[in-house]
Design an enzyme around this catalytic site. Structure first.
Site, short mmCIF file in Angstrom:
data_model
loop_
_atom_site.label_atom_id
_atom_site.label_comp_id
_atom_site.label_asym_id
_atom_site.label_seq_id
_atom_site.Cartn_x
_atom_site.Cartn_y
_atom_site.Cartn_z
N TYR A 1 13.15 -1.96 19.44
CA TYR A 1 14.24 -1.63 18.52
C TYR A 1 15.53 -2.32 18.95
O TYR A 1 15.79 -3.45 18.55
CB TYR A 1 14.38 -0.11 18.41
CG TYR A 1 15.40 0.34 17.40
CD1 TYR A 1 15.44 -0.23 16.13
CD2 TYR A 1 16.31 1.34 17.70
CE1 TYR A 1 16.38 0.17 15.20
CE2 TYR A 1 17.24 1.76 16.77
CZ TYR A 1 17.28 1.17 15.52
OH TYR A 1 18.20 1.57 14.60
N LYS B 1 -7.30 2.30 -2.88
CA LYS B 1 -7.37 0.84 -2.83
C LYS B 1 -6.88 0.33 -1.48
O LYS B 1 -7.45 -0.60 -0.90
CB LYS B 1 -6.54 0.25 -3.96
CG LYS B 1 -6.64 -1.26 -4.10
CD LYS B 1 -8.07 -1.69 -4.41
CE LYS B 1 -8.20 -3.20 -4.62
NZ LYS B 1 -7.64 -3.65 -5.90
N GLU C 1 -2.14 -3.45 -9.64
CA GLU C 1 -3.28 -2.57 -9.89
C GLU C 1 -3.00 -1.63 -11.05
O GLU C 1 -1.93 -0.99 -11.12
CB GLU C 1 -3.57 -1.74 -8.62
CG GLU C 1 -4.86 -0.97 -8.65
CD GLU C 1 -6.06 -1.84 -8.34
OE1 GLU C 1 -7.19 -1.34 -8.54
OE2 GLU C 1 -5.89 -2.99 -7.90
N ASP C 2 -3.95 -1.56 -11.97
CA ASP C 2 -3.91 -0.57 -13.06
C ASP C 2 -2.62 -0.61 -13.87
O ASP C 2 -2.02 0.42 -14.17
CB ASP C 2 -4.15 0.84 -12.50
CG ASP C 2 -5.56 1.00 -11.97
OD1 ASP C 2 -6.41 0.16 -12.31
OD2 ASP C 2 -5.81 1.96 -11.23
#
Length: 219
Positions: A112, A167, A209-210
């Site tokens: 970090y 997915k 997707e979709d």
């Protein structure tokens, strides 16, 4: 009663052993068309036992039939009914993990601040370094607006999340690619395109997707 969509349920039952034996319960389930596929003992006591019974069912009506039959048995308390598919989705199906543990202050400074600043500047000087020095080279964003989900149609971004998580699981399981589901609360094509452009620095690939046709083919 919940709307169970799976093909099997888990009945958690408390049986009072002086009033009924376990075989009677199984017989009742079988006579009402249920197929017992697993039995797990959750708790054993002197006078009662609590067991989880996994039962294959056909539909919601079938579930209700079995539940009524169980409730009519003397010496049995139905604790709750669970759907195995819903249980699998509790809390989501994916998570992120550290590749390098943070064990001390030195580790923290390297991952970090302040040491990470040197890595940032290396990418600033040569943008292609992002593929080697960040997760970018092995990440895919699975992006949907929920407008054409499986066979469900336009169910929106919140309802699409379980499919997008699934997915992402396939990417990891079969290709070891880290994937993140991103469901957008807009179905405006220009807004979707703009959002994808804005998030692209973090991802090596974008999987749409979709998204309903013909909107999904626009550039």
């Amino acid at each position: 009663m919940n709307n169970f969509g799976g093909k099997s349920i888990i009945l958690r039952l408390e049986l009072y052993t002086e009033q009924i034996n376990f075989g009677q319960v199984i017989t009742e389930i079988n006579e009402n068309g249920g197929d017992v596929i697993a039995i797990d003992v959750f708790q054993m006591g002197e006078d009662s036992t609590i067991r989880d019974i996994t039962v294959t069912v056909s539909d919601q009506k079938h579930i209700e039939q079995i539940v009524i039959a169980i409730k009519n048995l003397v010496g049995v308390r139905l604790v709750h009914v669970s759907d195995r598919t819903f249980l699998l989705h509790l809390g989501g199906k994916i998570e992120t993990k550290l590749k390098v543990p943070i064990q001390n202050r030195e580790d923290l400074s390297r991952v970090y601040t302040p040491d990470v600043a040197r890595v940032c500047m290396a990418i600033h000087e040569k943008q292609e370094n992002a593929y080697n020095l960040t997760i970018k080279r092995n990440t895919v964003a699975v992006v949907s607006d929920g407008s054409a989900v499986l066979g469900l149609g336009n169910i929106g971004p919140y309802s699409a999340m379980p499919v997008m998580e699934g997915k992402s699981m396939l990417f990891k399981q079969f290709a070891d690619v880290d994937s993140f589901p991103i469901c957008l609360n807009t179905q405006n094509v220009e807004e979707i395109i703009a959002t994808i452009k804005h998030i692209s620095p973090a991802f090596g690939g974008i999987n749409l997707e979709d998204i309903s046709s013909p909107r999904c083919f626009r550039r």
